[in-house]
Design an enzyme around this catalytic site. Structure first.
Site, PDB file in Angstrom:
ATOM      1  N   GLY A  26      22.470  -1.390 -31.673  1.00 59.10           N
ATOM      2  CA  GLY A  26      21.365  -0.533 -32.077  1.00 59.10           C
ATOM      3  C   GLY A  26      21.719   0.889 -32.457  1.00 59.10           C
ATOM      4  O   GLY A  26      21.002   1.537 -33.204  1.00 59.10           O
ATOM      5  N   GLU A  47      23.147   6.479 -27.961  1.00 56.74           N
ATOM      6  CA  GLU A  47      22.280   5.311 -27.788  1.00 56.74           C
ATOM      7  C   GLU A  47      21.065   5.439 -28.697  1.00 56.74           C
ATOM      8  O   GLU A  47      20.653   6.550 -29.034  1.00 56.74           O
ATOM      9  CB  GLU A  47      21.870   5.248 -26.312  1.00 56.74           C
ATOM     10  CG  GLU A  47      21.063   4.057 -25.884  1.00 56.74           C
ATOM     11  CD  GLU A  47      21.707   2.699 -26.055  1.00 56.74           C
ATOM     12  OE1 GLU A  47      22.007   2.346 -27.214  1.00 56.74           O
ATOM     13  OE2 GLU A  47      21.864   1.979 -25.061  1.00 56.74           O
ATOM     14  N   ASP A  48      20.522   4.303 -29.114  1.00 56.85           N
ATOM     15  CA  ASP A  48      19.327   4.337 -29.947  1.00 56.85           C
ATOM     16  C   ASP A  48      18.075   4.579 -29.115  1.00 56.85           C
ATOM     17  O   ASP A  48      17.213   5.368 -29.479  1.00 56.85           O
ATOM     18  CB  ASP A  48      19.187   3.049 -30.772  1.00 56.85           C
ATOM     19  CG  ASP A  48      19.242   1.787 -29.927  1.00 56.85           C
ATOM     20  OD1 ASP A  48      19.656   1.861 -28.748  1.00 56.85           O
ATOM     21  OD2 ASP A  48      18.889   0.710 -30.434  1.00 56.85           O
ATOM     22  N   ASP A  90      15.529   3.035 -22.012  1.00 57.09           N
ATOM     23  CA  ASP A  90      14.310   2.513 -21.405  1.00 57.09           C
ATOM     24  C   ASP A  90      14.445   2.611 -19.887  1.00 57.09           C
ATOM     25  O   ASP A  90      14.177   3.657 -19.301  1.00 57.09           O
ATOM     26  CB  ASP A  90      14.105   1.071 -21.879  1.00 57.09           C
ATOM     27  CG  ASP A  90      12.744   0.500 -21.502  1.00 57.09           C
ATOM     28  OD1 ASP A  90      12.033   1.121 -20.700  1.00 57.09           O
ATOM     29  OD2 ASP A  90      12.398  -0.584 -21.999  1.00 57.09           O
ATOM     30  N   LYS A 129      12.280   6.379 -23.697  1.00 57.90           N
ATOM     31  CA  LYS A 129      11.083   5.700 -23.191  1.00 57.90           C
ATOM     32  C   LYS A 129      11.008   5.959 -21.681  1.00 57.90           C
ATOM     33  O   LYS A 129      11.313   5.099 -20.859  1.00 57.90           O
ATOM     34  CB  LYS A 129      11.165   4.200 -23.495  1.00 57.90           C
ATOM     35  CG  LYS A 129       9.857   3.461 -23.335  1.00 57.90           C
ATOM     36  CD  LYS A 129      10.009   1.969 -23.586  1.00 57.90           C
ATOM     37  CE  LYS A 129      10.121   1.622 -25.056  1.00 57.90           C
ATOM     38  NZ  LYS A 129      10.035   0.146 -25.282  1.00 57.90           N
ATOM     39  N   ASP A 173      15.870  -3.922 -32.787  1.00 54.53           N
ATOM     40  CA  ASP A 173      15.700  -5.254 -33.363  1.00 54.53           C
ATOM     41  C   ASP A 173      14.644  -6.089 -32.648  1.00 54.53           C
ATOM     42  O   ASP A 173      14.243  -5.805 -31.525  1.00 54.53           O
ATOM     43  CB  ASP A 173      17.029  -6.013 -33.301  1.00 54.53           C
ATOM     44  CG  ASP A 173      17.368  -6.453 -31.885  1.00 54.53           C
ATOM     45  OD1 ASP A 173      17.446  -7.662 -31.636  1.00 54.53           O
ATOM     46  OD2 ASP A 173      17.565  -5.578 -31.010  1.00 54.53           O
ATOM     47  N   ARG A 219      16.562  -4.433 -37.778  1.00 54.19           N
ATOM     48  CA  ARG A 219      17.315  -3.210 -37.496  1.00 54.19           C
ATOM     49  C   ARG A 219      17.384  -2.304 -38.726  1.00 54.19           C
ATOM     50  O   ARG A 219      17.570  -1.105 -38.613  1.00 54.19           O
ATOM     51  CB  ARG A 219      18.746  -3.544 -37.067  1.00 54.19           C
ATOM     52  CG  ARG A 219      18.883  -4.283 -35.759  1.00 54.19           C
ATOM     53  CD  ARG A 219      20.364  -4.432 -35.398  1.00 54.19           C
ATOM     54  NE  ARG A 219      20.595  -5.352 -34.300  1.00 54.19           N
ATOM     55  CZ  ARG A 219      20.532  -5.043 -33.011  1.00 54.19           C
ATOM     56  NH1 ARG A 219      20.200  -3.822 -32.649  1.00 54.19           N
ATOM     57  NH2 ARG A 219      20.784  -5.942 -32.086  1.00 54.19           N
TER      58      ARG A 219
END
Length: 195
Positions: A51, A107-108, A111, A139, A167, A173
């Site tokens: 990602g 990092e994309d 979470d 997030k 994705d 993506r």
């Protein structure tokens, strides 16, 4: 711009992503140039595949005055689904020594925070001098561990997101924006050759 039919709502536009990458590049460059000088003025940008690719590619072009090397790891916590698994697994490790290196972990989306916390600890065990974390999306509502990012682009809601590296079953993506997926549509979605 054509919006993919699985998109419920575009959350962050391409223009907003570009602007945020520029801003993050300025802040990170300032930090490594002025607050935490590195050996040979070089950092190791370590991306977590898959990602991170669009974000990392755009971010490193915005680093000014700082040299950077790039490397990647594959650490899986989703395995193509929509919910994170409990224990992240390293599927592809760093192919180099990182003793006394300053690492920027890219990092994309963060979470639960479990993957990043584990990898930070792992990198320090392997001898890293410093490990900083930058993520495009944070997030925070999903946090399950004590983790604060060093830099982040956008706070995002607890929805399942797609695009710009994110994705659904390894697809989507390549969308140039970040969007909320339509949960009702994916229940009966059939991938076709043309839309």
């Amino acid at each position: 711009m054509k919006i993919h039919p699985l998109v419920k709502e575009v959350l962050i536009t391409t223009e907003e992503i570009n602007q945020k990458c520029f801003e993050l590049g300025q802040k990170i460059s300032h930090y490594y140039l002025n607050e935490h000088p590195t050996q040979y003025n070089t950092i190791l940008c370590l991306g977590l595949l898959k990602g991170c690719i669009p974000f990392m590619a755009k971010l490193i072009t915005q680093l000014v005055g700082v040299e950077c090397e790039t490397e990647y790891m594959i650490v899986s916590s989703y395995f193509g689904g929509v919910k994170s698994n409990e224990t992240p697994q390293i599927l592809f490790d760093l192919p180099m020594l990182i003793t006394n290196r300053d690492i920027l972990l890219v990092e994309d989306i963060i979470d639960s925070g479990k993957t990043i916390k584990m990898i930070k600890y792992y990198l320090y065990i392997k001898g890293a001098r410093s490990v900083k974390v930058v993520t495009l999306l944070d997030k925070k509502s999903g946090r399950k561990v004590d983790l604060v990012t060093d830099w982040y682009g956008f706070d995002v809601p607890p929805d399942f997101l797609i695009g710009f590296g994110l994705d659904y079953q390894e697809r989507l993506r390549n969308l140039p924006y970040i969007a909320i997926i339509d949960q009702d549509k994916i229940k009966n979605w059939k991938w076709t050759t043309k839309r």
